[in-house]
Design a protein around this motif. Structure first.
Motif, PDB file in Angstrom:
ATOM      1  N   ILE A 166       1.890  48.465  -0.478  1.00 40.82           N
ATOM      2  CA  ILE A 166       2.561  47.778   0.637  1.00 40.82           C
ATOM      3  C   ILE A 166       1.540  47.013   1.469  1.00 40.82           C
ATOM      4  CG2 ILE A 166       3.825  48.127   2.809  1.00 40.82           C
ATOM      5  CD1 ILE A 166       5.241  50.510   1.358  1.00 40.82           C
ATOM      6  N   ASP A 167       0.412  47.652   1.753  1.00 40.19           N
ATOM      7  CA  ASP A 167      -0.652  46.979   2.531  1.00 40.19           C
ATOM      8  C   ASP A 167      -1.144  45.729   1.808  1.00 40.19           C
ATOM      9  OD1 ASP A 167      -0.519  48.899   4.504  1.00 40.19           O
ATOM     10  OD2 ASP A 167      -2.333  49.959   3.865  1.00 40.19           O
TER      11      ASP A 167
ATOM     12  N   MET B 251      -6.582  48.705  -6.226  1.00 43.24           N
ATOM     13  CA  MET B 251      -5.523  49.073  -7.155  1.00 43.24           C
ATOM     14  C   MET B 251      -5.936  48.811  -8.602  1.00 43.24           C
ATOM     15  SD  MET B 251      -2.866  50.280  -5.560  1.00 43.24           S
ATOM     16  CE  MET B 251      -1.207  49.970  -6.037  1.00 43.24           C
ATOM     17  N   GLU B 252      -7.118  48.204  -8.792  1.00 47.96           N
ATOM     18  CA  GLU B 252      -7.539  47.837 -10.151  1.00 47.96           C
ATOM     19  C   GLU B 252      -8.000  49.042 -10.966  1.00 47.96           C
ATOM     20  OE1 GLU B 252      -9.638  46.269  -7.491  1.00 47.96           O
ATOM     21  OE2 GLU B 252      -7.841  45.084  -7.143  1.00 47.96           O
ATOM     22  N   ASN B 253      -8.569  50.049 -10.325  1.00 49.89           N
ATOM     23  CA  ASN B 253      -9.186  51.156 -11.054  1.00 49.89           C
ATOM     24  C   ASN B 253      -8.240  52.319 -11.320  1.00 49.89           C
ATOM     25  OD1 ASN B 253     -11.577  49.704 -11.001  1.00 49.89           O
ATOM     26  ND2 ASN B 253     -12.265  50.656  -9.111  1.00 49.89           N
ATOM     27  N   ILE B 254      -6.955  52.057 -11.365  1.00 54.28           N
ATOM     28  CA  ILE B 254      -5.962  53.098 -11.615  1.00 54.28           C
ATOM     29  C   ILE B 254      -5.683  53.130 -13.115  1.00 54.28           C
ATOM     30  CG2 ILE B 254      -3.652  53.940 -11.033  1.00 54.28           C
ATOM     31  CD1 ILE B 254      -5.563  53.664  -8.616  1.00 54.28           C
ATOM     32  N   THR B 255      -5.828  54.321 -13.707  1.00 51.01           N
ATOM     33  CA  THR B 255      -5.586  54.452 -15.150  1.00 51.01           C
ATOM     34  C   THR B 255      -4.083  54.408 -15.435  1.00 51.01           C
ATOM     35  OG1 THR B 255      -5.384  56.854 -15.134  1.00 51.01           O
ATOM     36  CG2 THR B 255      -7.614  55.953 -15.381  1.00 51.01           C
ATOM     37  N   ASN B 256      -3.733  54.149 -16.685  1.00 51.33           N
ATOM     38  CA  ASN B 256      -2.325  54.142 -17.073  1.00 51.33           C
ATOM     39  C   ASN B 256      -1.690  55.509 -16.860  1.00 51.33           C
ATOM     40  OD1 ASN B 256      -2.214  51.428 -17.722  1.00 51.33           O
ATOM     41  ND2 ASN B 256      -2.731  51.762 -19.865  1.00 51.33           N
ATOM     42  N   VAL B 257      -2.466  56.570 -17.075  1.00 52.31           N
ATOM     43  CA  VAL B 257      -1.955  57.926 -16.851  1.00 52.31           C
ATOM     44  C   VAL B 257      -1.623  58.117 -15.367  1.00 52.31           C
ATOM     45  CG1 VAL B 257      -2.573  60.388 -16.881  1.00 52.31           C
ATOM     46  CG2 VAL B 257      -3.138  58.934 -18.834  1.00 52.31           C
ATOM     47  N   GLU B 258      -2.528  57.678 -14.489  1.00 53.86           N
ATOM     48  CA  GLU B 258      -2.286  57.792 -13.042  1.00 53.86           C
ATOM     49  C   GLU B 258      -1.075  56.963 -12.616  1.00 53.86           C
ATOM     50  OE1 GLU B 258      -6.565  58.559 -10.928  1.00 53.86           O
ATOM     51  OE2 GLU B 258      -6.294  56.619 -11.916  1.00 53.86           O
ATOM     52  N   LYS B 259      -0.932  55.792 -13.209  1.00 59.05           N
ATOM     53  CA  LYS B 259       0.231  54.952 -12.898  1.00 59.05           C
ATOM     54  C   LYS B 259       1.516  55.664 -13.291  1.00 59.05           C
ATOM     55  CE  LYS B 259      -2.160  50.527 -13.468  1.00 59.05           C
ATOM     56  NZ  LYS B 259      -2.280  49.301 -14.265  1.00 59.05           N
ATOM     57  N   LEU B 260       1.538  56.200 -14.510  1.00 57.12           N
ATOM     58  CA  LEU B 260       2.723  56.892 -15.008  1.00 57.12           C
ATOM     59  C   LEU B 260       3.027  58.129 -14.155  1.00 57.12           C
ATOM     60  CD1 LEU B 260       4.867  56.894 -17.255  1.00 57.12           C
ATOM     61  CD2 LEU B 260       3.338  58.329 -18.600  1.00 57.12           C
ATOM     62  N   GLU B 261       2.006  58.904 -13.840  1.00 55.70           N
ATOM     63  CA  GLU B 261       2.200  60.101 -13.010  1.00 55.70           C
ATOM     64  C   GLU B 261       2.713  59.735 -11.626  1.00 55.70           C
ATOM     65  OE1 GLU B 261      -1.601  62.076 -13.049  1.00 55.70           O
ATOM     66  OE2 GLU B 261      -1.147  63.156 -14.907  1.00 55.70           O
ATOM     67  N   SER B 262       2.199  58.660 -11.064  1.00 55.41           N
ATOM     68  CA  SER B 262       2.628  58.236  -9.724  1.00 55.41           C
ATOM     69  C   SER B 262       4.082  57.787  -9.733  1.00 55.41           C
ATOM     70  CB  SER B 262       1.727  57.115  -9.201  1.00 55.41           C
ATOM     71  OG  SER B 262       0.429  57.610  -8.988  1.00 55.41           O
ATOM     72  N   ILE B 263       4.446  57.017 -10.730  1.00 56.80           N
ATOM     73  CA  ILE B 263       5.837  56.552 -10.831  1.00 56.80           C
ATOM     74  C   ILE B 263       6.770  57.742 -11.041  1.00 56.80           C
ATOM     75  CG2 ILE B 263       7.436  55.276 -12.330  1.00 56.80           C
ATOM     76  CD1 ILE B 263       5.277  53.048 -12.427  1.00 56.80           C
TER      77      ILE B 263
ATOM     78  N   ASN C 258       3.947  46.448 -12.867  1.00 62.60           N
ATOM     79  CA  ASN C 258       4.817  45.934 -13.936  1.00 62.60           C
ATOM     80  C   ASN C 258       5.388  44.563 -13.606  1.00 62.60           C
ATOM     81  OD1 ASN C 258       4.395  48.472 -15.079  1.00 62.60           O
ATOM     82  ND2 ASN C 258       6.264  49.316 -14.212  1.00 62.60           N
ATOM     83  N   HIS C 259       4.981  44.007 -12.471  1.00 58.98           N
ATOM     84  CA  HIS C 259       5.454  42.699 -12.018  1.00 58.98           C
ATOM     85  C   HIS C 259       6.976  42.656 -11.873  1.00 58.98           C
ATOM     86  CE1 HIS C 259       1.336  41.527 -12.553  1.00 58.98           C
ATOM     87  NE2 HIS C 259       1.384  41.924 -13.811  1.00 58.98           N
ATOM     88  N   SER C 260       7.561  43.810 -11.511  1.00 60.13           N
ATOM     89  CA  SER C 260       9.002  43.875 -11.255  1.00 60.13           C
ATOM     90  C   SER C 260       9.273  43.256  -9.885  1.00 60.13           C
ATOM     91  CB  SER C 260       9.478  45.324 -11.247  1.00 60.13           C
ATOM     92  OG  SER C 260       9.146  45.960 -12.453  1.00 60.13           O
ATOM     93  N   PRO C 261      10.327  42.459  -9.780  1.00 63.17           N
ATOM     94  CA  PRO C 261      10.630  41.842  -8.481  1.00 63.17           C
ATOM     95  C   PRO C 261      11.147  42.882  -7.487  1.00 63.17           C
ATOM     96  CG  PRO C 261      12.350  41.348 -10.059  1.00 63.17           C
ATOM     97  CD  PRO C 261      11.284  42.076 -10.816  1.00 63.17           C
ATOM     98  N   HIS C 262      11.003  42.600  -6.213  1.00 64.82           N
ATOM     99  CA  HIS C 262      11.603  43.452  -5.173  1.00 64.82           C
ATOM    100  C   HIS C 262      12.269  42.538  -4.156  1.00 64.82           C
ATOM    101  CE1 HIS C 262       8.980  42.758  -1.689  1.00 64.82           C
ATOM    102  NE2 HIS C 262       8.027  42.569  -2.573  1.00 64.82           N
TER     103      HIS C 262
ATOM    104  N   ALA D  68       9.311  50.809  -5.684  1.00 65.53           N
ATOM    105  CA  ALA D  68       9.522  49.396  -6.023  1.00 65.53           C
ATOM    106  C   ALA D  68       8.230  48.598  -5.894  1.00 65.53           C
ATOM    107  CB  ALA D  68      10.611  48.786  -5.139  1.00 65.53           C
ATOM    108  N   MET D  69       7.421  48.935  -4.886  1.00 65.74           N
ATOM    109  CA  MET D  69       6.167  48.206  -4.681  1.00 65.74           C
ATOM    110  C   MET D  69       5.144  48.539  -5.769  1.00 65.74           C
ATOM    111  SD  MET D  69       6.902  46.185  -2.367  1.00 65.74           S
ATOM    112  CE  MET D  69       5.301  45.430  -2.287  1.00 65.74           C
ATOM    113  N   LEU D  70       5.093  49.809  -6.188  1.00 70.27           N
ATOM    114  CA  LEU D  70       4.184  50.160  -7.288  1.00 70.27           C
ATOM    115  C   LEU D  70       4.619  49.456  -8.569  1.00 70.27           C
ATOM    116  CD1 LEU D  70       3.444  53.968  -6.781  1.00 70.27           C
ATOM    117  CD2 LEU D  70       2.015  52.003  -6.217  1.00 70.27           C
ATOM    118  N   GLU D  71       5.928  49.433  -8.831  1.00 73.44           N
ATOM    119  CA  GLU D  71       6.433  48.756 -10.026  1.00 73.44           C
ATOM    120  C   GLU D  71       6.194  47.249  -9.925  1.00 73.44           C
ATOM    121  OE1 GLU D  71      10.435  50.349 -10.250  1.00 73.44           O
ATOM    122  OE2 GLU D  71       9.753  51.918 -11.618  1.00 73.44           O
ATOM    123  N   ASN D  72       6.240  46.714  -8.708  1.00 72.58           N
ATOM    124  CA  ASN D  72       5.962  45.297  -8.496  1.00 72.58           C
ATOM    125  C   ASN D  72       4.508  44.979  -8.833  1.00 72.58           C
ATOM    126  OD1 ASN D  72       4.818  43.270  -6.109  1.00 72.58           O
ATOM    127  ND2 ASN D  72       6.714  42.568  -7.039  1.00 72.58           N
ATOM    128  N   VAL D  73       3.594  45.817  -8.362  1.00 73.11           N
ATOM    129  CA  VAL D  73       2.164  45.592  -8.582  1.00 73.11           C
ATOM    130  C   VAL D  73       1.794  45.804 -10.051  1.00 73.11           C
ATOM    131  CG1 VAL D  73      -0.148  46.473  -8.055  1.00 73.11           C
ATOM    132  CG2 VAL D  73       1.499  46.140  -6.219  1.00 73.11           C
TER     133      VAL D  73
END
Length: 121
Positions: free
Chosen positions: A115-116, A1-13, A59-63, A52-57
């Motif tokens: 999730i994994d 999950m470390e090599n995900i760009t900010n653009v990919e994160k935004l697009e995924s969300i 943005n450190h949002s709680p779930h 929620a899990m992507l935001e947790n990883v």
């Protein structure tokens, strides 16, 4: 999950948010018609958990989901990927639909990975 760009994160969300919106609309229409909504409700919950899990990883949002919730969501999300890949293969190269499907597949794969990763730690 470390090599995900900010653009990919935004697009995924955004992709998962869009999927949630589509599922909510489908649920509303099916409820009005009296159709069976079990599958749509299951998918909606799974996509919400994936988001929620992507935001947790990222943005450190709680779930507040249990391991059982996560396990069920993971299986539902993983089960959606092949059918979306099928539609992707049939879609026209360079079309907006194909772009959206590619992003949705990536978002679902990342949600399953989140999730994994959460289940291991």
């Amino acid at each position: 999950m470390e090599n995900i760009t900010n653009v990919e994160k935004l697009e995924s969300i955004k992709s998962l948010q869009s999927t949630i919106s589509k599922l909510e609309n489908a649920l509303s229409q099916m409820t009005e018609k009296g159709a069976n909504t079990t599958l749509v409700k299951k998918r909606l919950k799974a996509v919400c958990i994936g988001l929620a899990m992507l935001e947790n990883v990222w943005n450190h949002s709680p779930h507040h989901y249990t391991q059982e919730d996560l396990a069920v969501a993971r299986n539902v999300l993983a089960g959606l990927i092949p059918s979306i890949e099928n539609i992707y293969m049939k879609s026209k190269a360079g079309s907006p639909q194909r772009t959206l499907l590619k992003r949705r597949i990536k978002a679902l794969e990342l949600a399953v990975q989140a999730i994994d990763d959460h289940s291991i730690s």
